[in-house]
Design a protein around this motif. Structure first.
Motif, PDB file in Angstrom:
ATOM      1  N   CYS A   1       0.840  -1.204   0.000  1.00 13.38           N
ATOM      2  CA  CYS A   1       0.000   0.000   0.000  1.00 13.38           C
ATOM      3  C   CYS A   1       0.874   1.254   0.000  1.00 13.38           C
ATOM      4  CB  CYS A   1      -0.922  -0.004   1.216  1.00 13.38           C
ATOM      5  SG  CYS A   1      -2.198  -1.279   1.176  1.00 13.38           S
ATOM      6  N   ALA A   2       1.942   1.229   0.813  1.00 13.86           N
ATOM      7  CA  ALA A   2       2.845   2.378   0.854  1.00 13.86           C
ATOM      8  C   ALA A   2       3.524   2.581  -0.499  1.00 13.86           C
ATOM      9  CB  ALA A   2       3.891   2.183   1.956  1.00 13.86           C
ATOM     10  N   SER A   3       3.884   1.464  -1.158  1.00 13.01           N
ATOM     11  CA  SER A   3       4.515   1.571  -2.482  1.00 13.01           C
ATOM     12  C   SER A   3       3.539   2.132  -3.513  1.00 13.01           C
ATOM     13  CB  SER A   3       5.006   0.190  -2.933  1.00 13.01           C
ATOM     14  OG  SER A   3       5.984  -0.315  -2.051  1.00 13.01           O
ATOM     15  N   ILE A   4       2.266   1.696  -3.439  1.00  9.98           N
ATOM     16  CA  ILE A   4       1.255   2.218  -4.357  1.00  9.98           C
ATOM     17  C   ILE A   4       1.065   3.712  -4.124  1.00  9.98           C
ATOM     18  CG2 ILE A   4      -1.185   2.128  -4.984  1.00  9.98           C
ATOM     19  CD1 ILE A   4       0.311  -0.216  -6.063  1.00  9.98           C
ATOM     20  N   ASN A   5       1.016   4.100  -2.844  1.00  7.82           N
ATOM     21  CA  ASN A   5       0.867   5.529  -2.531  1.00  7.82           C
ATOM     22  C   ASN A   5       2.054   6.327  -3.036  1.00  7.82           C
ATOM     23  OD1 ASN A   5      -1.572   5.076  -1.265  1.00  7.82           O
ATOM     24  ND2 ASN A   5      -0.672   4.884   0.782  1.00  7.82           N
ATOM     25  N   ASN A   6       3.262   5.755  -2.848  1.00  6.03           N
ATOM     26  CA  ASN A   6       4.462   6.436  -3.325  1.00  6.03           C
ATOM     27  C   ASN A   6       4.458   6.538  -4.847  1.00  6.03           C
ATOM     28  OD1 ASN A   6       7.242   7.521  -2.862  1.00  6.03           O
ATOM     29  ND2 ASN A   6       7.803   5.716  -4.015  1.00  6.03           N
ATOM     30  N   MET A   7       4.001   5.443  -5.510  1.00  2.00           N
ATOM     31  CA  MET A   7       3.905   5.469  -6.966  1.00  2.00           C
ATOM     32  C   MET A   7       2.929   6.546  -7.426  1.00  2.00           C
ATOM     33  SD  MET A   7       2.548   2.480  -9.556  1.00  2.00           S
ATOM     34  CE  MET A   7       0.860   2.762  -8.998  1.00  2.00           C
ATOM     35  N   ALA A   8       1.780   6.632  -6.742  1.00  2.00           N
ATOM     36  CA  ALA A   8       0.797   7.653  -7.100  1.00  2.00           C
ATOM     37  C   ALA A   8       1.364   9.049  -6.909  1.00  2.00           C
ATOM     38  CB  ALA A   8      -0.469   7.468  -6.263  1.00  2.00           C
ATOM     39  N   GLU A   9       2.131   9.220  -5.825  1.00  2.00           N
ATOM     40  CA  GLU A   9       2.751  10.533  -5.566  1.00  2.00           C
ATOM     41  C   GLU A   9       3.754  10.879  -6.653  1.00  2.00           C
ATOM     42  OE1 GLU A   9       3.320  14.060  -3.590  1.00  2.00           O
ATOM     43  OE2 GLU A   9       1.886  12.477  -3.073  1.00  2.00           O
ATOM     44  N   GLU A  10       4.583   9.863  -7.021  1.00  2.00           N
ATOM     45  CA  GLU A  10       5.573  10.114  -8.067  1.00  2.00           C
ATOM     46  C   GLU A  10       4.906  10.378  -9.417  1.00  2.00           C
ATOM     47  OE1 GLU A  10       8.838  10.458  -7.842  1.00  2.00           O
ATOM     48  OE2 GLU A  10       8.610  10.312  -5.672  1.00  2.00           O
ATOM     49  N   LEU A  11       3.847   9.625  -9.705  1.00  2.00           N
ATOM     50  CA  LEU A  11       3.124   9.860 -10.956  1.00  2.00           C
ATOM     51  C   LEU A  11       2.479  11.232 -10.971  1.00  2.00           C
ATOM     52  CD1 LEU A  11       1.418   6.379 -11.534  1.00  2.00           C
ATOM     53  CD2 LEU A  11       3.259   7.393 -12.889  1.00  2.00           C
ATOM     54  N   SER A  12       1.960  11.627  -9.809  1.00  2.00           N
ATOM     55  CA  SER A  12       1.355  12.960  -9.718  1.00  2.00           C
ATOM     56  C   SER A  12       2.404  14.037  -9.963  1.00  2.00           C
ATOM     57  CB  SER A  12       0.710  13.142  -8.338  1.00  2.00           C
ATOM     58  OG  SER A  12       0.155  14.435  -8.215  1.00  2.00           O
ATOM     59  N   ASN A  13       3.585  13.828  -9.324  1.00  2.00           N
ATOM     60  CA  ASN A  13       4.669  14.803  -9.529  1.00  2.00           C
ATOM     61  C   ASN A  13       5.139  14.792 -10.983  1.00  2.00           C
ATOM     62  OD1 ASN A  13       4.608  15.504  -6.832  1.00  2.00           O
ATOM     63  ND2 ASN A  13       6.188  14.023  -6.250  1.00  2.00           N
ATOM     64  N   SER A  14       5.266  13.582 -11.548  1.00  2.00           N
ATOM     65  CA  SER A  14       5.701  13.483 -12.944  1.00  2.00           C
ATOM     66  C   SER A  14       4.685  14.126 -13.885  1.00  2.00           C
ATOM     67  CB  SER A  14       5.899  12.012 -13.329  1.00  2.00           C
ATOM     68  OG  SER A  14       6.918  11.420 -12.562  1.00  2.00           O
ATOM     69  N   GLU A  15       3.410  13.936 -13.575  1.00  2.00           N
ATOM     70  CA  GLU A  15       2.365  14.542 -14.408  1.00  2.00           C
ATOM     71  C   GLU A  15       2.426  16.060 -14.327  1.00  2.00           C
ATOM     72  OE1 GLU A  15      -0.978  14.375 -17.017  1.00  2.00           O
ATOM     73  OE2 GLU A  15       0.522  12.905 -16.376  1.00  2.00           O
ATOM     74  N   GLN A  16       2.649  16.546 -13.077  1.00  2.00           N
ATOM     75  CA  GLN A  16       2.739  17.997 -12.911  1.00  2.00           C
ATOM     76  C   GLN A  16       3.970  18.548 -13.623  1.00  2.00           C
ATOM     77  OE1 GLN A  16       0.461  20.021 -11.428  1.00  2.00           O
ATOM     78  NE2 GLN A  16       1.737  21.695 -12.219  1.00  2.00           N
TER      79      GLN A  16
END
Length: 467
Positions: A228-243
């Motif tokens: 779950c923590a890895s998924i959250n981290n992935m979502a955070e990184e994807l959000s940052n990458s998208e931004q």
């Protein structure tokens, strides 16, 4: 779908195996108890038989005693007649005397047949006598002169079978209880996996659809919690990458719009007015050429970045002098620095720095770093270029006293698409491309900077081994 598959697989593999083990265990215990109790019953009968045989032998050896009378008394007063039936067999194998006083009906005595065929004169048979299940044991004797072939002992096995059935039933109930416990605990455990996995699957689908704000609640400190923590981290990184990607697109769009606007404006001016003076016309053409060159450079950076990301960039490497390439790059920016009132100082090392590199790509890196140093410096600032030839490496240091990089942006300035908060023009990928090129050459590119103080870029390349 995943829940059903995991549950079915567990029922088929794990729980099915446990059920088979329980069945085998109950069967083994049942067989073991049956064998133990029946063996104990036989040993009990055999012990009584040996005791009776010993008494009969003493009686037969005592000439003063009437053997038949003593035998009758022994049979009638048999101590264990409430538990077993004691019978006397004559020489024809017929029952002539019993402890109960009743002679049995004619029957085939398989235990007698077994005793006659055995070496030790003992035969055993388990069968039925009316509604009774019995164990019959015949022990032949040496009293043929007394008209006694042997003694037969018959014991009821109904109570033994009932005891065995009670133990088997208890074992079966215990196995069922174990299976129910395993089923309950395993169901709880499976649910503790299936429910979070379902949430992970749901969240992953949301992330795949572009919802990078969704997060998982990592309730347990275990592998599921780590997932779950890895998924959250992935979502955070994807959000940052998208931004960052959106910022990059916006930045590139702006960077493209500016030169295109200048080119279009001067192009319209030159077309609309045929009477422009030569100086103005020349200035307009210079602007068009300059902006065109800048556009071409941006497109090349984009193409290079695309090749690097796709693994399609191929280096054409050869042995060359890195000092000469650095000197040529510095020379290219000397006039520009003078025009912008910036001091470009170069400390050229003595000697020859032999590196195995792609000449064009290496010069591209030097040009990119020098261009950034001048671009992010103000009038009156200084750009210092120095190089050192060490034992195994060639180290280039390019420092400026320009605007610097904030502590927030510094860790990510080499990331793809990242441009930071600077208002100076640039696509934001030149440094990422330079870092990749140096890495492909086996070197390193490091930055140190302080806001409003300046920036230093340190490039290290391996030298060609001597000899």
């Amino acid at each position: 779908m995943a829940v059903r598959k995991i549950t079915k697989r567990w029922l088929r593999n794990n729980f099915g195996l446990i059920v088979v083990i329980m069945i085998v265990m109950v069967a083994v215990v049942s067989i073991a108890m049956h064998s133990f109790y029946y063996s104990s019953a036989y040993q009990y009968v055999q012990a009584r038989a040996e005791s009776v045989a010993s008494k009969l032998e003493n009686t037969a050896n005592n000439a003063g005693l009437d053997f038949k009378a003593e035998l009758r008394a022994l049979i009638e007063d048999f101590q264990y007649k409430d538990r077993m039936e004691l019978m006397v067999l004559d020489q024809n194998g017929t029952v002539v005397l019993t402890s109960s006083g009743f002679l049995p009906q004619e029957e085939e005595m398989e235990d007698l047949t077994a005793a006659l065929q055995s070496e030790n004169g003992i035969g055993q048979h388990i069968g039925h006598w009316g509604k009774q299940k019995i164990m019959a044991v015949t022990m032949l004797s040496d009293f043929l002169e007394e008209d006694v072939m042997g003694m037969r002992y018959v014991i009821s096995m109904n109570e033994v079978d009932q005891q065995i059935m009670m133990l088997i039933l208890f074992t079966l109930l215990l196995a069922v209880a174990i299976l129910l416990f395993v089923l309950y605990t395993s169901s709880y455990f499976i649910n503790s996996i299936i429910v979070p996995v379902g949430e992970v699957s749901k969240t992953a689908r949301q992330i795949a659809q572009g919802d990078f704000a969704v997060r998982l609640d990592a309730q347990n400190d275990d592998e599921i919690g780590e997932l779950c923590a890895s998924i959250n981290n992935m979502a955070e990184e994807l959000s940052n990458s998208e931004q960052i990607k959106n910022d990059f697109i916006s930045s590139v769009s702006h960077e493209l719009r500016t030169p295109l606007t200048a080119i279009r404006g001067w192009g319209e001016t030159l077309l609309a007015d045929d009477d422009l003076d030569p100086v103005t016309r020349r200035k307009g053409m210079q602007v068009i050429m300059g902006e065109t060159e800048r556009l071409s450079q941006m497109v090349e950076e984009l193409l290079d970045f695309s090749r690097i990301q796709g693994g399609r960039m191929v280096l054409s490497r050869s042995n060359l002098d890195a000092v000469a390439e650095l000197s040529d790059a510095v020379l290219m920016f000397t006039e520009r620095a003078k025009r912008e009132n910036k001091a470009l100082c170069y400390e050229e090392p003595e000697g020859f720095a032999a590196v195995y590199a792609d000449r064009n790509r290496l010069r591209q890196v030097f040009v990119n770093i020098l261009d950034n140093a001048i671009k992010y410096s103000d009038s009156g600032d200084t750009i210092l270029v120095s190089a050192k030839i060490k034992e195994k490496s060639f180290v280039v240091s390019i420092s400026d006293t320009g605007v610097g990089i904030s502590a927030e942006d510094l860790p990510r300035v080499k990331d793809r698409f990242y441009k930071g908060k600077s208002t100076r023009r640039g696509s934001g990928i030149g440094l990422a491309v330079a870092d990749e090129i140096i890495s492909m050459h086996g070197g390193s590119l490091a930055l140190s900077s302080e806001k409003d103080v300046g920036t230093t870029v340190r490039i290290t390349l391996p030298l060609v081994p001597k000899g």
